[in-house]
Design an enzyme around this catalytic site. Structure first.
Site, PDB file in Angstrom:
ATOM      1  N   ASP A   1      52.696  40.662  35.023  1.00 45.19           N
ATOM      2  CA  ASP A   1      52.771  40.718  36.495  1.00 45.19           C
ATOM      3  C   ASP A   1      53.956  41.589  36.888  1.00 45.19           C
ATOM      4  O   ASP A   1      54.881  41.781  36.101  1.00 45.19           O
ATOM      5  CB  ASP A   1      52.932  39.287  37.056  1.00 45.19           C
ATOM      6  CG  ASP A   1      52.439  39.148  38.502  1.00 45.19           C
ATOM      7  OD1 ASP A   1      52.919  39.899  39.370  1.00 45.19           O
ATOM      8  OD2 ASP A   1      51.594  38.281  38.752  1.00 45.19           O
TER       9      ASP A   1
ATOM     10  N   VAL B   1      49.828  46.923  37.077  1.00 45.64           N
ATOM     11  CA  VAL B   1      48.488  47.283  36.579  1.00 45.64           C
ATOM     12  C   VAL B   1      48.025  48.664  37.035  1.00 45.64           C
ATOM     13  O   VAL B   1      47.016  49.162  36.547  1.00 45.64           O
ATOM     14  CB  VAL B   1      47.410  46.229  36.946  1.00 45.64           C
ATOM     15  CG1 VAL B   1      47.737  44.872  36.331  1.00 45.64           C
ATOM     16  CG2 VAL B   1      47.223  46.128  38.457  1.00 45.64           C
TER      17      VAL B   1
ATOM     18  N   SER C   1      34.811  39.331  43.234  1.00 47.15           N
ATOM     19  CA  SER C   1      34.870  38.496  44.442  1.00 47.15           C
ATOM     20  C   SER C   1      33.453  38.340  44.987  1.00 47.15           C
ATOM     21  O   SER C   1      32.569  39.147  44.669  1.00 47.15           O
ATOM     22  CB  SER C   1      35.738  39.204  45.487  1.00 47.15           C
ATOM     23  OG  SER C   1      35.634  38.582  46.746  1.00 47.15           O
TER      24      SER C   1
ATOM     25  N   TYR D   1      38.389  46.473  50.365  1.00 47.56           N
ATOM     26  CA  TYR D   1      38.326  45.370  49.400  1.00 47.56           C
ATOM     27  C   TYR D   1      36.909  45.225  48.835  1.00 47.56           C
ATOM     28  O   TYR D   1      36.723  45.097  47.627  1.00 47.56           O
ATOM     29  CB  TYR D   1      38.776  44.082  50.092  1.00 47.56           C
ATOM     30  CG  TYR D   1      38.935  42.893  49.163  1.00 47.56           C
ATOM     31  CD1 TYR D   1      40.015  42.796  48.295  1.00 47.56           C
ATOM     32  CD2 TYR D   1      38.001  41.849  49.175  1.00 47.56           C
ATOM     33  CE1 TYR D   1      40.163  41.703  47.466  1.00 47.56           C
ATOM     34  CE2 TYR D   1      38.156  40.745  48.351  1.00 47.56           C
ATOM     35  CZ  TYR D   1      39.239  40.674  47.499  1.00 47.56           C
ATOM     36  OH  TYR D   1      39.381  39.589  46.667  1.00 47.56           O
TER      37      TYR D   1
ATOM     38  N   LYS E   1      35.821  45.549  44.932  1.00 46.77           N
ATOM     39  CA  LYS E   1      35.267  44.424  44.165  1.00 46.77           C
ATOM     40  C   LYS E   1      33.829  44.706  43.700  1.00 46.77           C
ATOM     41  O   LYS E   1      33.394  44.208  42.658  1.00 46.77           O
ATOM     42  CB  LYS E   1      35.344  43.137  44.994  1.00 46.77           C
ATOM     43  CG  LYS E   1      36.782  42.672  45.233  1.00 46.77           C
ATOM     44  CD  LYS E   1      37.522  42.441  43.915  1.00 46.77           C
ATOM     45  CE  LYS E   1      38.927  41.918  44.122  1.00 46.77           C
ATOM     46  NZ  LYS E   1      39.652  41.663  42.858  1.00 46.77           N
TER      47      LYS E   1
ATOM     48  N   SER F   1      46.938  36.920  54.653  1.00 47.47           N
ATOM     49  CA  SER F   1      45.973  37.955  55.032  1.00 47.47           C
ATOM     50  C   SER F   1      45.667  37.970  56.523  1.00 47.47           C
ATOM     51  O   SER F   1      45.087  38.907  57.039  1.00 47.47           O
ATOM     52  CB  SER F   1      44.660  37.714  54.295  1.00 47.47           C
ATOM     53  OG  SER F   1      44.031  36.563  54.832  1.00 47.47           O
TER      54      SER F   1
HETATM   55  N1  LIG Z   1      42.204  34.062  47.051  1.00 47.35           N
HETATM   56  C1  LIG Z   1      40.946  34.353  47.316  1.00 47.35           C
HETATM   57  O1  LIG Z   1      40.341  33.828  48.279  1.00 47.35           O
HETATM   58  C2  LIG Z   1      40.195  35.310  46.403  1.00 47.35           C
HETATM   59  C3  LIG Z   1      38.800  35.378  46.523  1.00 47.35           C
HETATM   60  C4  LIG Z   1      38.090  36.234  45.704  1.00 47.35           C
HETATM   61  C5  LIG Z   1      38.751  37.012  44.762  1.00 47.35           C
HETATM   62  N2  LIG Z   1      40.117  36.928  44.661  1.00 47.35           N
HETATM   63  C6  LIG Z   1      40.753  37.791  43.660  1.00 47.35           C
HETATM   64  O2  LIG Z   1      41.461  36.985  42.726  1.00 47.35           O
HETATM   65  C7  LIG Z   1      42.570  37.721  42.203  1.00 47.35           C
HETATM   66  C8  LIG Z   1      43.830  36.912  42.336  1.00 47.35           C
HETATM   67  O3  LIG Z   1      44.025  36.612  43.721  1.00 47.35           O
HETATM   68  P1  LIG Z   1      45.012  35.469  44.217  1.00 47.35           P
HETATM   69  O4  LIG Z   1      44.366  34.878  45.409  1.00 47.35           O
HETATM   70  O5  LIG Z   1      45.437  34.613  43.080  1.00 47.35           O
HETATM   71  O6  LIG Z   1      46.231  36.388  44.731  1.00 47.35           O
HETATM   72  P2  LIG Z   1      47.803  36.123  44.773  1.00 47.35           P
HETATM   73  O7  LIG Z   1      48.314  37.105  45.756  1.00 47.35           O
HETATM   74  O8  LIG Z   1      48.078  34.679  44.970  1.00 47.35           O
HETATM   75  O9  LIG Z   1      48.305  36.534  43.311  1.00 47.35           O
HETATM   76  C9  LIG Z   1      48.139  37.855  42.875  1.00 47.35           C
HETATM   77  C10 LIG Z   1      49.127  38.178  41.769  1.00 47.35           C
HETATM   78  O10 LIG Z   1      48.879  39.540  41.387  1.00 47.35           O
HETATM   79  C11 LIG Z   1      50.135  40.174  41.249  1.00 47.35           C
HETATM   80  N3  LIG Z   1      50.011  41.617  41.449  1.00 47.35           N
HETATM   81  C12 LIG Z   1      49.788  42.280  42.622  1.00 47.35           C
HETATM   82  N4  LIG Z   1      49.831  43.607  42.413  1.00 47.35           N
HETATM   83  C13 LIG Z   1      50.061  43.779  41.082  1.00 47.35           C
HETATM   84  C14 LIG Z   1      50.225  44.909  40.266  1.00 47.35           C
HETATM   85  N5  LIG Z   1      50.165  46.155  40.773  1.00 47.35           N
HETATM   86  N6  LIG Z   1      50.438  44.729  38.942  1.00 47.35           N
HETATM   87  C15 LIG Z   1      50.540  43.477  38.428  1.00 47.35           C
HETATM   88  N7  LIG Z   1      50.410  42.369  39.155  1.00 47.35           N
HETATM   89  C16 LIG Z   1      50.194  42.513  40.484  1.00 47.35           C
HETATM   90  C17 LIG Z   1      51.032  39.536  42.302  1.00 47.35           C
HETATM   91  O11 LIG Z   1      52.415  39.726  41.987  1.00 47.35           O
HETATM   92  C18 LIG Z   1      50.598  38.081  42.225  1.00 47.35           C
HETATM   93  O12 LIG Z   1      51.363  37.367  41.281  1.00 47.35           O
HETATM   94  C19 LIG Z   1      42.586  39.046  42.966  1.00 47.35           C
HETATM   95  O13 LIG Z   1      41.951  40.045  42.200  1.00 47.35           O
HETATM   96  C20 LIG Z   1      41.786  38.734  44.208  1.00 47.35           C
HETATM   97  O14 LIG Z   1      41.217  39.887  44.785  1.00 47.35           O
HETATM   98  C21 LIG Z   1      40.849  36.103  45.451  1.00 47.35           C
END
Ligand SMILES: NC(=O)c1ccc[n+]([C@@H]2O[C@H](COP(=O)([O-])OP(=O)(O)OC[C@H]3O[C@@H](n4cnc5c(N)ncnc54)[C@H](O)[C@@H]3O)[C@@H](O)[C@H]2O)c1
Length: 259
Positions: free
Chosen positions: A37, A68, A145, A158, A162, A199
């Site tokens: 991360d 990443v 997603s 987004y 996805k 968001s």
């Molecule tokens: N929360 C939702 O409702 C939801 C729904 C569908 C999909 N997702 C997907 O699930 C995944 C995780 O989402 P989340 O809700 O846990 O988000 P979050 O924001 O709680 O956590 C995301 C993590 O990714 C890290 N991150 C961001 N940019 C980065 C980079 N360039 N390199 C390395 N790490 C990086 C952040 O530091 C954080 O620790 C994402 O791909 C998101 O699109 C989330």
């Protein structure tokens, strides 16, 4: 014997949210974990994921600074697994979310999201697959997603990102199936991580109305718990899913396929 005994996982975006829950779940089921991360502290607060895992389990867990959007950083994160016996499971989870008006999206905003959400998954999978091909074994899980299935006017970049992750998953399943590597994606609906909280969805007066609408759109009338996403990741990472390949699993309480 635990489901992931003797396995080593690399999880991107594992400091917070889904990645944190997935990492802890893998460790509770016998895996060592590389937490990859850009940050160490969870966005939602609390102890860093790797410290928590060491406290909660007997497994090894290390944090690796990894952006990443850099293929080099991803390669370093995968290499870090070598000290733990080599990578068995790659979870390309790091991602960004933003609500936006399509007519106003700038090139810089578009590039930023696509770099993290798509390029990050592409080169994360490449770094992992290079190692896995040599061993003839492994599993790659990409975080897509529900927005990778259905379009929403409020977050077009987004959805673009996805959808790309879902199709990349299928392409890689085709490429690596013959080499003993399975590639699948998880497609969550709404979950209350910091990503969602910050968001604009579910916050403020407008957000509260949206919050009710989002819940009503979901047949189970609630958001996902991070553990519910982690449980599916555990299934895909383990031999329980030994013939599941090129699949994208909706974990959305019925949101996408109803209404
Ligand atoms: N929360 C939702 O409702 C939801 C729904 C569908 C999909 N997702 C997907 O699930 C995944 C995780 O989402 P989340 O809700 O846990 O988000 P979050 O924001 O709680 O956590 C995301 C993590 O990714 C890290 N991150 C961001 N940019 C980065 C980079 N360039 N390199 C390395 N790490 C990086 C952040 O530091 C954080 O620790 C994402 O791909 C998101 O699109 C989330």
């Amino acid at each position: 014997m635990a489901l992931l005994d003797g396995k080593t996982a690399v999880v991107t975006g594992a400091a917070s949210g889904f990645g944190r829950s997935i990492s802890r779940t893998f460790a509770r089921n016998g895996a060592d974990v590389i937490v990859a991360d850009i940050r160490t502290d969870p966005r939602e607060g609390g102890r860093p994921t790797h410290e928590l895992i060491r406290e909660e389990t007997d497994q090894h867990a290390y944090h690796v600074d990894c952006d990443v959007t850099s293929a080099d950083d991803l390669a370093v994160a995968v290499e870090a697994a070598d000290e733990l016996g080599g990578i068995d499971i790659m979870v390309n989870n790091a991602g960004l979310f933003r609500t936006e008006e399509f007519l106003e999206v700038t090139e810089a905003e578009y590039d930023q999201m696509m770099d993290v959400n798509v390029k990050g998954v592409f080169f994360g999978a490449q770094a992992a697959a290079r190692e896995m091909v040599e061993r003839g074994d492994g599993t790659i899980i990409n975080m897509s997603s529900a927005a990778g299935y259905s379009g929403a006017s409020g977050f077009p970049t987004y959805c673009t990102s996805k959808g790309a992750v879902r199709l990349l998953t299928y392409a890689l399943a085709d490429r690596f199936g013959p080499e003993g590597i399975r590639v699948n994606s998880i497609n969550p609906g709404f979950a209350e991580t910091q990503m969602m909280a910050e968001s604009g969805l579910g916050n403020g007066i407008r957000g509260r109305i949206q919050d009710q609408v989002l819940r009503r759109m979901t047949p189970q009338r609630r958001y996902a718990e991070t553990q519910e996403i982690a449980n599916v990741a555990l299934f895909l990472a383990s031999d329980l899913s030994s013939f599941v390949n090129g699949e994208s699993i909706l974990v959305d309480g019925g949101l996408t396929n109803t209404g």
